[in-house]
Design a protein around this motif. Structure first.
Motif, PDB file in Angstrom:
ATOM      1  N   HIS A  19       5.012   1.035   6.849  1.00 40.92           N
ATOM      2  CA  HIS A  19       4.303   0.317   5.786  1.00 40.92           C
ATOM      3  C   HIS A  19       3.800  -0.972   6.159  1.00 40.92           C
ATOM      4  O   HIS A  19       2.982  -1.550   5.593  1.00 40.92           O
ATOM      5  N   SER A  49       0.917  -1.196   0.139  1.00 42.66           N
ATOM      6  CA  SER A  49      -0.110  -0.070  -0.025  1.00 42.66           C
ATOM      7  C   SER A  49       0.861   1.226   0.026  1.00 42.66           C
ATOM      8  O   SER A  49       1.951   1.170   0.756  1.00 42.66           O
ATOM      9  N   ALA A  50       0.372   2.169  -0.789  1.00 42.80           N
ATOM     10  CA  ALA A  50       1.381   3.399  -0.996  1.00 42.80           C
ATOM     11  C   ALA A  50       1.298   4.428   0.277  1.00 42.80           C
ATOM     12  O   ALA A  50       2.213   5.261   0.531  1.00 42.80           O
ATOM     13  N   LYS A  51       0.238   4.102   1.087  1.00 43.30           N
ATOM     14  CA  LYS A  51       0.149   5.088   2.088  1.00 43.30           C
ATOM     15  C   LYS A  51       0.856   4.415   3.531  1.00 43.30           C
ATOM     16  O   LYS A  51      -0.129   3.658   4.249  1.00 43.30           O
ATOM     17  N   ARG A  71       1.665   4.570   7.414  1.00 38.78           N
ATOM     18  CA  ARG A  71       1.226   5.330   8.768  1.00 38.78           C
ATOM     19  C   ARG A  71       2.323   6.291   9.148  1.00 38.78           C
ATOM     20  O   ARG A  71       3.714   5.747   9.094  1.00 38.78           O
ATOM     21  N   ARG A 129       7.885   6.554   8.883  1.00 38.06           N
ATOM     22  CA  ARG A 129       6.974   6.090   8.049  1.00 38.06           C
ATOM     23  C   ARG A 129       6.780   4.426   8.061  1.00 38.06           C
ATOM     24  O   ARG A 129       7.856   3.861   7.985  1.00 38.06           O
TER      25      ARG A 129
END
Ligand code: ATP
Ligand code: MG
Length: 426
Positions: free
Chosen positions: A156, A5-7, A9, A154
């Motif tokens: 993932h 997923s590109a987004k 947390r 970041r």
């Protein structure tokens, strides 16, 4: 495999609490310059994990969207290395920041990726996105990316929660990930011991049954992994964990009757190694290999001696045999197998306590290691205690005193042990 997923947390500075003064200033510099050049760039891997767990990182790695060539253009002090996967090393005096381009590798059909029948990945040299780079890593706690500019993490793969829970979890389906690269079995043991983590049940579950996959790993790579396992100051707990996970037998097959109850000499060699690391003393794998292989060497040498072969020759012969047998599994650098052989072959010479032989033995390059080994042998051969004590004492005196002591021994009579005042050991 987990969806890329590109987004991610985003975990803010307030939440994660990493202080930039604990981060290498050079790594920050590298990230800043890459970002100013229009690329994505983050500090990644073990260093982020260690910062969160309150350990001081060994080194800082950077991952970026820039290609190796673009990295080289931005840094005069960059050198491209690696054939399997090209990386840039950016050097600042003694510190090297490793900069790797984001890697994919999750794409099963890629022509750049070769998968062997057993599922092991042989070559995976494809660039990827930030998210792909995160999920191709091994454990969730190793996949966090830290941006020192915004001071955010970041995530993932849910690694941040696993860090907080002190939990070791493979990214994706554990069986697939172990099959892709069975060295991850050893890495799991290393991280659980070193970081005192609980292994998440799905990650722990298949370990024992997949342990035989280590047979496919080139001996040279196993050697590198073994150095990390045994020379980091936790050799004894690591040994126990390897045995529990059925990995020890894969690395060092058929050496002990029951690996769960290793010979006292082996247990003590591991504990001494840890003690030395704790004291900041040098440690060598040569000594550990000498201990691991000793039961096998001793057994075979005894047979040869009974057949009339001189002791040193028998030990050399048995030692060579044990090393060749072991090298099929784990490549032992010649430097270290050579050291092990010297340690074994010096053992019979401790029995000769006459005249010049004493000084000659003490001048041997491996005298100290061989003497330490003699002390370990006492644990299994108590009859050697007196001999070991003699060699301990002889090292404390020098010149005329030493000559006298040797002469006393030489006269063949009872050795009158000098009443020495021993320093109280506290
Ligand atoms: P250490 O502190 O012991 O160096 P590390 O996590 O930094 O631990 P490295 O071997 O330096 O371990 O690897 C750096 C990073 O590369 C890891 O954090 C992980 O993200 C990734 N990595 C290393 N080995 C593998 C592997 N076998 N499979 C997948 N990812 C790996
Ligand atoms: Mg590292």
């Amino acid at each position: 495999m987990t969806e890329a997923s590109a987004k991610p947390r985003i975990i803010t500075r307030q939440e994660h609490g990493i202080q930039s003064r604990h981060v290498s200033a050079n790594a920050i510099k590298v990230v800043e310059r890459l970002q100013q050049g229009g690329h994505l760039a983050f500090i990644v891997g073990g260093s982020v994990r260690d910062l969160l767990l309150g350990q001081s990182p060994k080194d800082f790695d950077v991952a970026t969207s820039a290609t190796p060539e673009q990295v080289r253009e931005l840094f005069r002090n960059a050198r491209l290395i690696g054939r399997r996967f090209r990386l840039a090393h950016v050097r600042f005096g003694r510190e090297i920041i490793e900069v790797a381009t984001f890697r994919g590798g999750a794409d099963e059909d890629s022509e750049h990726r070769e998968i062997e029948a057993g599922g092991r990945v042989i070559r995976d040299n494809v660039f990827g996105s930030e998210a792909e780079d995160a999920i191709r890593r091994d454990f969730t706690i190793n996949a966090l990316m830290y941006d020192p500019v915004s001071e955010t993490i970041r995530d993932h793969v849910g690694g941040y929660e696993d860090v907080l829970a002190r939990r070791l979890r493979l990214i994706g389906d554990p069986v697939t990930r172990y099959r892709e690269d069975p060295v991850r079995l050893l890495r799991a043991v290393r991280f659980m011991v070193k970081l005192d983590l609980a292994v998440e049940p799905q990650t722990a579950g298949p370990m024992v049954s997949l342990a035989p996959l280590l047979a496919d790993i080139p001996p040279a790579r196993l050697f590198d992994e073994i150095l990390k396992l045994f020379l980091s100051g936790l050799a004894w707990p690591t040994y126990q964990a390897l045995v529990r996970q059925a990995l020890w037998e894969e690395l060092f097959p058929a050496l002990f009757d029951d690996p769960a109850q290793p010979p006292p000499l082996v247990e003590q060699a591991l504990k001494n190694t840890d003690q030395r690391v704790a004291e900041g003393l040098p440690v060598t794998p040569g000594f550990l290999f000498a201990a691991f292989l000793w039961p096998r060497v001793k057994q075979r040498a005894t047979v040869l001696i009974d057949q009339g072969m001189p002791a040193v020759e028998a030990l050399a012969d048995a030692g060579e045999d044990a090393i060749v047998h072991q090298a099929a599994r784990v490549a032992i650098h010649r430097r270290f197998s050579g050291m092990a052989k010297e340690i074994w072959c010096l053992q019979p010479r401790f029995e000769k306590r006459q005249g010049k032989r004493v000084a000659r033995l003490m001048n041997e390059r491996r005298f100290r290691a061989a003497y330490d080994f003699l002390l370990l042998r006492v644990l299994e051969e108590p009859e050697l205690a007196e001999l070991a004590e003699w060699w301990t004492e002889i090292q404390k005196v020098d010149g005329q005193d030493r000559a006298e002591q040797i002469q006393k021994t030489d006269r063949g009579g009872r050795r009158r042990r000098r009443p020495r005042k021993r320093k109280a050991v506290t």
